[in-house]
Write an enzyme that holds these catalytic residues in place. Structure first.
Site, PDB file in Angstrom:
ATOM      1  N   ASP A   1       0.865  -1.171   0.000  1.00  0.00           N
ATOM      2  CA  ASP A   1       0.000   0.000   0.000  1.00  0.00           C
ATOM      3  C   ASP A   1       0.911   1.232   0.000  1.00  0.00           C
ATOM      4  O   ASP A   1       2.131   1.135   0.204  1.00  0.00           O
ATOM      5  CB  ASP A   1      -0.936  -0.011   1.214  1.00  0.00           C
ATOM      6  CG  ASP A   1      -2.187   0.830   0.949  1.00  0.00           C
ATOM      7  OD1 ASP A   1      -3.237   0.552   1.524  1.00  0.00           O
ATOM      8  OD2 ASP A   1      -2.093   1.763   0.115  1.00  0.00           O
TER       9      ASP A   1
HETATM   10  C1  GLC Z   1      -4.246   4.346  -0.198  1.00  0.00           C
HETATM   11  C2  GLC Z   1      -5.183   3.195   0.112  1.00  0.00           C
HETATM   12  C3  GLC Z   1      -5.267   2.164  -0.959  1.00  0.00           C
HETATM   13  C4  GLC Z   1      -5.056   2.812  -2.326  1.00  0.00           C
HETATM   14  C5  GLC Z   1      -3.629   3.337  -2.360  1.00  0.00           C
HETATM   15  C6  GLC Z   1      -3.322   4.037  -3.696  1.00  0.00           C
HETATM   16  O1  GLC Z   1      -3.552   4.724   0.938  1.00  0.00           O
HETATM   17  O2  GLC Z   1      -4.995   2.504   1.342  1.00  0.00           O
HETATM   18  O3  GLC Z   1      -6.562   1.544  -0.855  1.00  0.00           O
HETATM   19  O4  GLC Z   1      -5.247   1.844  -3.353  1.00  0.00           O
HETATM   20  O5  GLC Z   1      -3.354   4.233  -1.289  1.00  0.00           O
HETATM   21  O6  GLC Z   1      -4.099   5.195  -3.822  1.00  0.00           O
END
Ligand code: GLC
Length: 733
Positions: free
Chosen positions: A290
């Site tokens: 993430d």
């Molecule tokens: C965010 C979220 C995730 C998302 C990623 C990219 O922090 O936790 O769900 O896909 O970053 O935007």
């Protein structure tokens, strides 16, 4: 990699054999455009400064007006970037051209984005769409999103989000399929089919990304990013199941969750990433972290520094680094000093290249001019599908005295700031929609009813306009009050400690109630709300969630009766916040809640949810009879009769549950095992059959051994988790 031809696999190996170590690590690096220039502190610091008031929003805007975006062109040319988060097709082609035509090996980039519930044609948030219990619809909306995003060069969706969630204080309940692992698993399969399976052309499919792997929905106290501790039998029988289903359906990528699970952050959790996902489940695709999560392993306290975090992550099975550049800055040294083997690097890069190959990016890396323009004006079939999904997601929670549906000549005072707002119908994580495609509730109501007057009166924030209330009081036969949450009050980093209606909305409703006119409460929200007061005093309550671009038409068509509401709850609603987490498939305990004092109850609140999982009313009524359960070889043949006892046609969601009455681990009082949507004309009766495989009636223990144990079982069938017929049967497997 499922679906690669032998020739494609050979191409991947050939490419891998030509790559330098730097180029290999480059494929493991995902970048976002960086904001640069115009300020002398890191962009993140600038955001913090605005958030805590050290600079005003105006000053921030001024600074940003001098800033530019760095799309990492130089690093792309050097082969040091494998993926980017960009959604503008012109920019996608620009950057792809550098990768394909200027880098040494010409490996295409994969562009990813959070397409959670639609790209241009935004449909309902997942918690709402899951409540349709309509897997065909879930698949069709995903396929629509895949086509629209691929036409903009986005070939990778950071979706579906599959986090089972039982605590509505957590803002991200809005993004997932609710509290039940069976519904979550069916949702997962439908989304994978819709996103990935139409290979009639490369522009019709994308790579899905199962997130957040895993257990994120159980963050302590419903506080986002918080620690997660749970017994492994709970984990295996609930939180892991939708991911297993999606991997079985062929998902191409997985995103690890921010949280730790029982002390080890998912980002560096070898047991989760390698033992379970890659080895036991045989997941063939790649795992991405993430955003910023590898760096945050230092903050978690599981790594001393960025090098340590990067080494732990890649050795644990984390193939791609989202947004920290820790891999590109540290892994070469790690390979040279032996803390990371070349095999580990090669495995990660092989997985990444294989997904790019599967997507057809080597043969079709660019977006055509025609594709870029294809969805400037949404095709009717897309807006119709968005409206269908919105209509089917609406849940009728209360309809005292059959106040709904309203005749089209009813004089309506439409109240609430949310009713005339395009942004707020869209829901969390939608970022590619266009205002011109949105229909507000005010617009929908005016196009459906003859006499609608609008009075903002107030909303989730700010004051109540007394004059507006008085004007609303003087107008109309009924008041339709649109209340709820702003989109910013659910989704990521939006946990709420009190999940009643925010701001002064309850006061506003009370004043409207004092007019003596019937009040119809329409809720626009991203999570279950604590509605004890509203349920006690407001005669009609419609759960309308954040339904996307066609929200206005959907709400109006349900209120007018053009559409008979068929949505059900994918998550239980508490009476009061203090009940959270509250869910239907709970263990019985030795002292199940009752009126007796010494039982698992509250002194000051009901034990049960206010509205249970699977619940939802209709403009007609459905009755159940003749539940029969028979053993048929390796399955139970379950049959039940459902009658539409009212005077309107409708679609009922017939739900089948089971209970393992006595087992070697305590089991939930009910577990959803299947469901079927059935259309019933007024007065019609149908027999619905469900074949429950005996093999699906077992459970995992703490060591992930699967148990099918002889004994007494209860089989339920009904229109919600609370109202069911029941038959007992004794089984030996
Ligand atoms: C965010 C979220 C995730 C998302 C990623 C990219 O922090 O936790 O769900 O896909 O970053 O935007």
């Amino acid at each position: 990699m499922k679906g690669l031809t032998e020739e494609q696999k050979k191409k991947v190996e050939d490419l891998l054999s030509q790559m330098t170590l730097e180029e290999k690590i480059g494929q493991m690096n995902q970048e976002s455009p960086s904001i640069v220039g115009g300020f002398d502190v890191p962009f993140e610091e600038l955001i913090e400064m605005m958030t805590d008031g050290r600079i005003s929003k105006e000053e921030f805007g001024q600074i940003m007006s001098n800033a530019t975006q760095d799309f990492h062109e130089e690093d792309i040319k050097k082969g040091l970037v494998g993926s980017l988060m960009v959604q503008d097709p012109v920019k996608v082609n620009e950057l792809q051209k550098i990768a394909v035509e200027e880098s040494r090996l010409g490996i295409p980039l994969i562009f990813g984005l959070d397409v959670i519930h639609g790209f241009r044609s935004v449909y309902p948030i997942a918690i709402a769409e899951a409540g349709t219990f309509d897997t065909d619809l879930m698949e069709r909306t995903a396929r629509m999103a895949a086509k629209e995003s691929r036409a903009a060069g986005v070939a990778w969706h950071f979706a579906p989000m599959l986090d089972v969630a039982r605590d509505a204080r957590w803002g991200r309940v809005s993004e997932g399929p609710g509290e039940d692992p069976c519904l979550g698993s069916q949702f997962a399969r439908a989304k994978i089919r819709g996103l990935q399976n139409d290979h009639s052309a490369t522009e019709n499919y994308v790579a899905a990304c199962l997130k957040h792997y895993v257990g994120y929905g159980a963050c302590e106290s419903g506080r986002d990013y918080n620690t997660v501790s749970m017994a492994m039998h709970v984990f295996y029988n609930n939180y892991l199941k939708p991911f297993q289903a999606a991997v079985d359906e062929g998902a191409q990528t997985v995103m690890a969750a921010f949280n730790d699970l029982n002390g080890v952050p998912c980002t560096v959790n070898r047991f989760l990433l390698r033992d379970i996902l890659k080895d036991s489940m045989g997941f063939p695709g790649f795992v991405v972290s993430d955003a910023n999560a590898i760096r945050e392993c230092v903050v978690h306290g599981i790594a001393e520094d960025h090098m340590d975090a990067g080494v732990q992550a890649v050795n644990a099975g984390m193939d791609m680094d989202m947004g920290t550049e820790i891999y590109v800055k540290n892994l070469k040294t790690a390979v040279e000093n032996g803390t990371v083997s070349m095999d580990v690097i090669d495995e990660a890069v092989r997985r990444i290249l294989s997904v790019k190959m599967w997507l057809g990016l080597f043969d079709h890396p660019y977006v055509t001019e025609e594709a870029m323009k294809r969805y400037e004006t949404l095709p009717k079939e897309h807006t119709d599908l968005a409206r269908e999904a919105a209509e089917k997601s609406i849940v009728l929670l209360k309809n005292e005295d059959g106040l709904l549906p309203l005749k089209k000549d009813t004089k309506i005072a439409l109240v609430g700031a949310l009713a005339d707002n395009r942004e707020e119908i869209i829901g969390a994580w939608a970022m590619s929609w266009q205002e011109k495609d949105c229909v507000t509730i005010l617009e929908g109501m005016k196009s459906t009813f003859e006499n609608v007057k609008y009075f903002p009166c107030g909303g989730p924030e700010g004051d109540i306009d007394m004059n507006d209330i008085l004007k609303a009081e003087d107008y109309g036969d009924v008041i339709v009050a649109v209340m709820g949450e702003l989109v910013s009050m659910s989704g990521e980093a939006s946990s709420r400690s009190n999940i009643t209606l925010p701001g002064r909305q309850k006061e506003l409703i009370e004043m409207l109630m004092h007019t003596g006119k019937p009040v119809i409460l329409v809720l626009m929200n991203g999570r279950p709300l604590a509605l004890e007061w509203e349920n006690n005093y407001v005669p009609v309550i419609v759960e309308a969630w954040h339904l996307g671009i066609q929200m206005g038409n959907a709400v109006a068509r349900v209120l007018s009766g053009d559409v008979n509401p068929e949505g059900r709850l994918s998550s239980s609603f508490p009476a009061v916040t203090g009940q959270c987490p509250v869910y239907y498939n709970h263990p019985n305990t030795g002292r199940p809640a009752s009126r007796s004092k010494f039982t698992s109850r509250y002194l000051d609140a009901p034990f049960d949810s206010l509205y249970p999982f699977g619940y939802g009313l209709s403009y007609t009524t459905y009755t159940y009879s003749d539940l029969t359960v028979k053993e048929e070889g390796d399955a139970l043949d379950i049959s039940v009769k459902v009658t539409n006892a009212g005077d309107r046609d409708g679609r009922e969601t017939v739900q089948f549950y089971m209970q393992d009455v006595a087992a070697s681990l305590v089991r939930p009082v009910k577990e959803l095992k299947g469901f079927e949507k059935v259309s019933l004309a007024a007065g019609e009766t149908k027999e619905i059959r469900f074949s429950l495989k005996k093999a699906d009636m077992g459970f995992y223990d703490n060591e992930r051994n699967y148990h099918l144990e002889d004994g007494l079982f209860r089989i339920y069938a009904g229109g919600s988790s609370r109202d069911c017929l029941m038959q007992e049967i004794r089984l030996s497997f």
